[in-house]
Design a protein around this motif. Structure first.
Motif, mmCIF file in Angstrom:
data_model
loop_
_atom_site.group_PDB
_atom_site.id
_atom_site.type_symbol
_atom_site.label_atom_id
_atom_site.label_comp_id
_atom_site.label_asym_id
_atom_site.label_seq_id
_atom_site.Cartn_x
_atom_site.Cartn_y
_atom_site.Cartn_z
ATOM 1 N N PHE A 357 -14.506 -10.862 6.043
ATOM 2 C CA PHE A 357 -13.369 -10.876 5.239
ATOM 3 C C PHE A 357 -12.712 -9.402 5.255
ATOM 4 C CE2 PHE A 357 -16.994 -13.268 4.092
ATOM 5 C CZ PHE A 357 -16.212 -14.459 3.541
ATOM 6 N N ASP A 358 -11.428 -9.403 4.828
ATOM 7 C CA ASP A 358 -10.444 -8.248 4.800
ATOM 8 C C ASP A 358 -10.252 -7.790 3.650
ATOM 9 O OD1 ASP A 358 -8.451 -6.532 5.182
ATOM 10 O OD2 ASP A 358 -7.417 -7.628 6.586
ATOM 11 N N PHE A 359 -10.862 -6.701 3.090
ATOM 12 C CA PHE A 359 -10.670 -5.830 1.703
ATOM 13 C C PHE A 359 -10.497 -4.751 2.125
ATOM 14 C CE2 PHE A 359 -13.950 -9.267 0.339
ATOM 15 C CZ PHE A 359 -12.915 -10.037 -0.276
ATOM 16 N N SER A 360 -9.483 -4.453 3.040
ATOM 17 C CA SER A 360 -9.250 -3.127 3.472
ATOM 18 C C SER A 360 -8.565 -2.047 2.556
ATOM 19 C CB SER A 360 -8.040 -3.379 4.847
ATOM 20 O OG SER A 360 -7.718 -1.869 5.136
ATOM 21 N N GLY A 361 -8.831 -0.757 2.751
ATOM 22 C CA GLY A 361 -8.370 0.309 1.919
ATOM 23 C C GLY A 361 -7.104 0.862 2.447
ATOM 24 N N HIS A 362 -6.745 0.238 3.701
ATOM 25 C CA HIS A 362 -5.339 0.615 4.213
ATOM 26 C C HIS A 362 -4.156 -0.306 4.094
ATOM 27 C CE1 HIS A 362 -7.558 3.576 6.814
ATOM 28 N NE2 HIS A 362 -8.753 2.852 6.807
ATOM 29 N N ALA A 363 -3.089 0.422 4.002
ATOM 30 C CA ALA A 363 -1.640 -0.177 4.194
ATOM 31 C C ALA A 363 -1.573 -1.108 5.239
ATOM 32 C CB ALA A 363 -0.604 0.637 3.824
ATOM 33 N N GLY A 364 -1.349 -2.290 5.085
ATOM 34 C CA GLY A 364 -1.210 -3.246 6.120
ATOM 35 C C GLY A 364 0.316 -2.845 6.966
ATOM 36 N N ARG A 365 0.657 -3.839 7.946
ATOM 37 C CA ARG A 365 1.879 -3.421 8.599
ATOM 38 C C ARG A 365 3.077 -3.577 7.774
ATOM 39 N NH1 ARG A 365 4.407 -4.289 13.743
ATOM 40 N NH2 ARG A 365 6.174 -5.379 13.399
ATOM 41 N N LYS A 366 3.159 -4.466 6.903
ATOM 42 C CA LYS A 366 4.511 -4.567 5.995
ATOM 43 C C LYS A 366 4.593 -3.380 5.242
ATOM 44 C CE LYS A 366 4.744 -7.247 2.922
ATOM 45 N NZ LYS A 366 3.952 -8.655 2.489
ATOM 46 N N GLU A 367 3.575 -2.769 4.705
ATOM 47 C CA GLU A 367 3.597 -1.816 3.736
ATOM 48 C C GLU A 367 3.670 -0.388 4.455
ATOM 49 O OE1 GLU A 367 0.690 -4.551 1.478
ATOM 50 O OE2 GLU A 367 0.083 -3.413 2.961
ATOM 51 N N LEU A 368 3.327 -0.374 5.829
ATOM 52 C CA LEU A 368 3.364 0.795 6.377
ATOM 53 C C LEU A 368 4.940 0.974 6.558
ATOM 54 C CD1 LEU A 368 0.564 1.266 9.078
ATOM 55 C CD2 LEU A 368 0.954 2.716 6.967
ATOM 56 N N PHE A 369 5.606 0.000 6.894
ATOM 57 C CA PHE A 369 7.020 0.392 7.331
ATOM 58 C C PHE A 369 7.779 0.521 6.060
ATOM 59 C CE2 PHE A 369 6.381 -1.899 11.448
ATOM 60 C CZ PHE A 369 7.091 -1.158 12.103
ATOM 61 N N ASN A 370 7.378 -0.127 4.889
ATOM 62 C CA ASN A 370 8.025 -0.074 3.633
ATOM 63 C C ASN A 370 7.968 1.534 3.144
ATOM 64 O OD1 ASN A 370 9.023 -2.623 3.391
ATOM 65 N ND2 ASN A 370 7.227 -3.326 1.697
ATOM 66 N N LEU A 371 6.710 2.122 3.420
ATOM 67 C CA LEU A 371 6.531 3.465 3.126
ATOM 68 C C LEU A 371 7.406 4.375 4.017
ATOM 69 C CD1 LEU A 371 4.166 4.974 1.424
ATOM 70 C CD2 LEU A 371 3.112 5.468 3.712
ATOM 71 N N ILE A 372 7.403 4.230 5.271
ATOM 72 C CA ILE A 372 8.338 5.000 6.063
ATOM 73 C C ILE A 372 9.658 4.838 5.431
ATOM 74 C CG2 ILE A 372 9.037 5.164 8.479
ATOM 75 C CD1 ILE A 372 6.247 4.067 9.308
ATOM 76 N N LYS A 373 10.156 3.606 5.325
ATOM 77 C CA LYS A 373 11.499 3.297 4.906
ATOM 78 C C LYS A 373 11.878 4.110 3.591
ATOM 79 C CE LYS A 373 12.284 -1.092 5.536
ATOM 80 N NZ LYS A 373 12.353 -2.578 4.898
ATOM 81 N N LYS A 374 10.789 4.041 2.750
ATOM 82 C CA LYS A 374 11.099 4.850 1.256
ATOM 83 C C LYS A 374 10.997 6.211 1.574
ATOM 84 C CE LYS A 374 8.390 5.635 -2.883
ATOM 85 N NZ LYS A 374 7.107 5.443 -3.501
#
Ligand SMILES: [Zn+2]
Length: 414
Positions: A357-374
């Motif tokens: 199961f995936d309960f990751s504590g890391h930003a996923g791909r989309k969130e990483l791109f959004n963060l960089i954009k922001k």
């Protein structure tokens, strides 16, 4: 400003980045790579004025005491990070002694490290020489931070970062300052997380399916164990829950630092109900009677989970539900691929149901791109990932921001 990459490049583990600006040198992280083999970062060749640790996980903090064998920099982190680090570092010494016969540092090096600690709060400015620094909440584990350093140039290092709320942590949008360079983690740069609610339902359904049997939940001691306990409680799971291994002490520390977590009252209630397991006799009783066991280690390379697995590998009505990142070469990764458990001492077939199961504590791909954009920095440097080069190329192409993925030992002037 020059950044020297001492570790954590094109890999997950041994994070270590040296920032040199004028006469001031600060080290961001000094971690250790544990899986599948121990690897250390390069040693800094200059006098360090400040050492920042983003969070307690050993890939970020595991070799910090080694620095204090040679130097006396001030250690900057949140107090929760320091206490959780102490727990994990002492365990590192113990495990290293048992498995390799030596540890790179001893308890007195940890004691020396503690003497140089300066407690930091989020969003508070402080000075190191001519540099200004600030920590921002990174929502990864309790006390985790992103690190902002400003001097002749300004940088933000994300640390491990999450971009959603969980049961344990409340995600808050952060107004980052304008920066020249972003050093970003890249753990999930190639993958999206599944929908968390759907994943949670699948997990709870699976646990319910084994309501008369034994459910083994191997977990990281810090962060994930507490998240799972809250998840079980919030979904109305009424069965006996057992907490085994280092997750017990980690839970106590996390509960002590209430201000970093979202549901401290609920966690307190849950921890009161949970049965703390310490002896083999207790473990054997659980194996006989069933229940839900939350135990270390998360990648199955040690801890009580190995004891349980060995005993129940052929027992009907038993399942193993893996919820965390499994580094290549770890027993956890092997079990998912081959259904065989394998470490130095044991190799056996696991004939019980195994699910991931995936309960990751890391930003996923989309969130990483959004963060960089922001944040929209002038330059991005990708670290802490299995394919940082590809991520850097994608950032340049998609966001039109200069991006790179240095190799260990390289320096970048910004
Ligand atoms: Zn982490």
């Amino acid at each position: 400003m020059i950044i020297e990459f001492l570790g954590g490049c094109e890999e997950i583990g041994r994070e270590a980045f040296l920032v040199k600006d004028g006469n001031t040198n600060v080290l961001l992280e000094y971690g250790v790579e544990l899986q599948p083999n121990i690897k250390l970062p390069l040693l800094p060749a200059v006098k360090i004025d400040g050492l920042f640790v983003s969070h307690a996980h050993l890939d970020h903090s595991g070799m910090v005491p080694l620095i204090y064998k040679f130097q006396n920099p001030t250690l900057y982190a949140t107090p929760a990070t320091l206490d959780l680090m102490n727990l994990l570092l002492e365990d590192y010494i113990k495990v290293a002694g048992l498995t390799r016969g030596f540890s790179e540092y001893q308890k007195y090096d940890i004691a020396k490290m503690n003497k140089h600690f300066k407690s930091c709060s989020y969003n508070q400015k402080f000075k190191i020489g001519k540099l200004t620094a600030k920590l921002f909440d990174a929502s990864h584990i309790p006390g985790s931070a992103s690190i902002y350093i400003s001097g002749s140039k300004s940088i933000l290092y994300t640390g491990d970062i999450n971009a959603i709320s969980t049961y344990l942590l409340d995600y808050k949008e952060i107004n980052y300052p304008k920066i020249d360079c972003l050093i970003t983690e890249s753990t999930y740069s190639e993958r999206e997380h599944p929908n968390r609610k759907t994943e949670e339902k699948r997990f709870i359904d699976k646990i319910t399916e084994y309501e008369n049997g034994l459910v083994l939940l191997p977990t990281f001691a810090v962060g994930r164990a507490q998240e799972l306990l809250l998840m079980l409680y919030s979904n109305g799971i009424k069965r006996e829950i057992y907490l085994d291994g280092m997750a017990q002490k980690a839970s106590d520390i996390i509960l002590y630092y209430k201000k970093y977590i979202k549901n401290s009252d609920i966690l307190k209630k849950v921890l009161k109900k949970v049965n703390f397991i310490r002896t083999k006799k207790q473990r054997d009783k659980i194996i006989k009677n069933g229940g839900i066991v939350v135990t270390t280690s998360g990648m199955l390379n040690g801890g009580p989970i190995v004891y349980y697995l060995k005993k129940v590998r052929n027992v009907k009505n038993t399942c193993l539900l893996i919820t965390g990142y499994q580094a290549p070469g770890t027993p956890g990764e092997k079990i998912l691929k081959t259904r065989y458990f394998e470490n130095e001492e044991n190799k056996f077939k696991v004939n019980i149901e195994v699910q991931k199961f995936d309960f990751s504590g890391h930003a996923g791909r989309k969130e990483l791109f959004n963060l960089i954009k922001k944040i929209s920095p002038k330059k991005v440097i990708c670290v802490h990932g299995d394919n940082t080069k590809k991520f850097a190329m994608e950032i340049t192409k998609k966001l039109k921001i200069e991006a790179s993925a240095p190799k260990i030992g390289e320096s970048i002037e910004i």
